[in-house]
Write a protein that holds these residues in place. Structure first.
Motif, PDB file in Angstrom:
ATOM      1  N   UNK A  25       0.837  -1.207   0.000  1.00  0.00           N
ATOM      2  CA  UNK A  25       0.000   0.000   0.000  1.00  0.00           C
ATOM      3  C   UNK A  25       0.873   1.259   0.000  1.00  0.00           C
ATOM      4  N   UNK A  26       1.958   1.209   0.761  1.00  0.00           N
ATOM      5  CA  UNK A  26       2.906   2.341   0.740  1.00  0.00           C
ATOM      6  C   UNK A  26       3.441   2.531  -0.681  1.00  0.00           C
ATOM      7  N   UNK A  27       3.826   1.429  -1.305  1.00  0.00           N
ATOM      8  CA  UNK A  27       4.332   1.511  -2.679  1.00  0.00           C
ATOM      9  C   UNK A  27       3.310   2.168  -3.597  1.00  0.00           C
ATOM     10  N   UNK A 147       3.761   6.253  12.325  1.00  0.00           N
ATOM     11  CA  UNK A 147       2.426   6.253  11.715  1.00  0.00           C
ATOM     12  C   UNK A 147       1.760   4.916  12.015  1.00  0.00           C
ATOM     13  N   UNK A 148       0.425   4.954  12.084  1.00  0.00           N
ATOM     14  CA  UNK A 148      -0.320   3.738  12.388  1.00  0.00           C
ATOM     15  C   UNK A 148      -1.042   3.177  11.160  1.00  0.00           C
ATOM     16  N   UNK A 149      -0.842   3.841  10.018  1.00  0.00           N
ATOM     17  CA  UNK A 149      -1.412   3.314   8.773  1.00  0.00           C
ATOM     18  C   UNK A 149      -0.576   3.828   7.607  1.00  0.00           C
ATOM     19  N   UNK A 150      -0.694   3.147   6.470  1.00  0.00           N
ATOM     20  CA  UNK A 150       0.043   3.559   5.274  1.00  0.00           C
ATOM     21  C   UNK A 150      -0.363   4.975   4.865  1.00  0.00           C
ATOM     22  N   UNK A 151      -1.646   5.246   4.945  1.00  0.00           N
ATOM     23  CA  UNK A 151      -2.126   6.575   4.563  1.00  0.00           C
ATOM     24  C   UNK A 151      -1.529   7.656   5.444  1.00  0.00           C
ATOM     25  N   UNK A 152      -1.453   7.361   6.736  1.00  0.00           N
ATOM     26  CA  UNK A 152      -0.871   8.330   7.661  1.00  0.00           C
ATOM     27  C   UNK A 152       0.621   8.529   7.360  1.00  0.00           C
TER      28      UNK A 152
END
Lengths: 168, 168, 168, 168
Positions: A25-27, A147-152
């Motif tokens: 997801x980060x990618x 961060x606690x999520x990829x979006x964050x």
């Protein structure tokens, strides 16, 4: 045009599913932001997942392999650079990335994070445990984010890269 | 898609006009062939000229700098990797390129050519003098080619890359 | 005769007096054990103190500098190796030492410890705080030891080097 | 006391008997001059012969291996440093030696000579053929010397190291 390069780092063979899902997801999000993804080049674990996620989203992917040849390279890496440096290539990843996102932890990953901190690069630790966060923040609290999520994580990168408080 | 990466190597500050013109044309032709250009990253000499030529033709350019920061990087390099390795980054260029074209010669360039020969990479020496050709051919005649024009160098690359006698 | 090489690692400019005193004593005890001392080569901090302690006790000292020249080298280092690799030389220290003693902590030191753990080298953390110990033990509890004095660190080294459970 | 370090470089497996005999004698004479011998660390060819010659004469020998472990190290090397850098360790040898003697030639050796010339280190080519001498002198005539015997090579080293025209 000079591309912003985001290192996505984490365990290879020992990566957990959650870490690989995060890395993918980060990618994807890094690619959608128009940034290039830099990994350790191998197909295993976080490296492979990040490259795959970025590739699927049409992003540019670069891999700095530890080996002198391209065996074991992720098929999702566009630019495969076989350094032949072994783990010393971790220092090259740390210096070459404008910022890093870290998914999971092992000794190799820890060396990359430490070298990136040494080079004053912004680092986002994704879902890291308390000891890991506390340790790396003790080295330099200014550059280590959590961060606690990829979006964050992406929002944090966006903030730090836009602040101009980094070296491009 | 894995990109073919062509190293374009030669002197920095000491490069002559003819060498830079050659490098710019090589960069352009490499880009038009759909290959990525890999250089030592700096704006000076052959490195900068090759990146500029490739960029103008819409190609992808990658630079492996010797420094730990991006000062002195060519503005025509898309992916700037600051290795911090000093001249040891020459070994990374030699291993990471699928093949190399050499425009001009000095001690740093000679080390890259020797390391590329060591790694059995196809090398095209462009307009090299007789002693240079004779010396490098004595190290491994199989991988060292000679060309008298940029166009001829590209044809030689095309031949060797299509023959499959190289490692991608 | 192949010499056992003990890395003594820790902060340079930012080292505290206690850390430098520890490093000097470690250097002395390593020398008295007949082992060679390996440091990051510079005169600053733990590196310089360890070399000085070893030299005073008649030991052999080796320094792997990050720089391409010998400016800043400790005068107590017998064999000064200017790597020119920048922080990538940390990987060389980690691989070249048979075991490491760590006096103090910063980002560069953390990278060396992580790389030594990655290479399965025995490591003794001297007077490390709880977070540091917990973090590095989470990477590989088998190779990370803790000592509360220089003498205890040497005893731990002696134990592990005699057990043969290390690679010489 | 800071030791003068002399690199003795040349082919490994492919070395000829004459080159190994030369290397052994160079090692012996370097040791008798009170200098340390630096090699690529392996037992093969010129590296092993130089270390053996120096060891037999009571000298100190240091080896910078390309590998991350010590398999293949010469038993005559006192200080075995496993760099894990592959051929990039050639750059470390070139920078770390105060001067180099070259016995024989192949691609790896050529890279070391070129990198040593780049670093302005005095180099003595022992019994090199005309093309090799001409090529390296074209890179920098000031630092490249030629000798027709081991004794002559040592005299040349002595001259250049005493002239102070080198960086220690």
């Amino acid at each position: 045009m000079r591309r912003i390069v985001i290192g996505v780092i984490g365990p290879g063979e020992g990566a957990g599913q959650k870490e690989m899902d995060d890395a993918a997801l980060i990618g994807e999000l890094v690619a959608k932001a128009g940034w290039a993804v830099l990994t350790g080049g191998r197909v295993a674990g976080v490296m492979g997942a990040a490259a795959k996620g970025a590739r699927a989203a049409g992003g540019l992917t670069i891999g700095l392999l530890p080996t002198p040849d391209t065996l074991g390279a992720s098929p999702a890496v566009d630019i495969v650079l076989a350094t032949g440096l072994g783990e010393a290539r971790n220092a090259v990843i740390a210096l070459s990335a404008n910022a890093c996102v870290v998914c999971g932890m092992n000794a190799g990953t820890a060396s990359e994070v430490a070298l990136a901190i040494r080079a004053k690069k912004p680092i986002v630790l994704l879902r890291a445990d308390e000891t890991t966060v506390k340790f790396f923040r003790s080295l330099d609290a200014d550059v280590v984010r959590v961060a606690m999520s990829a979006g964050e994580a992406i929002e944090q990168l966006r903030g730090v890269l836009m602040s101009g408080a980094h070296s491009l």
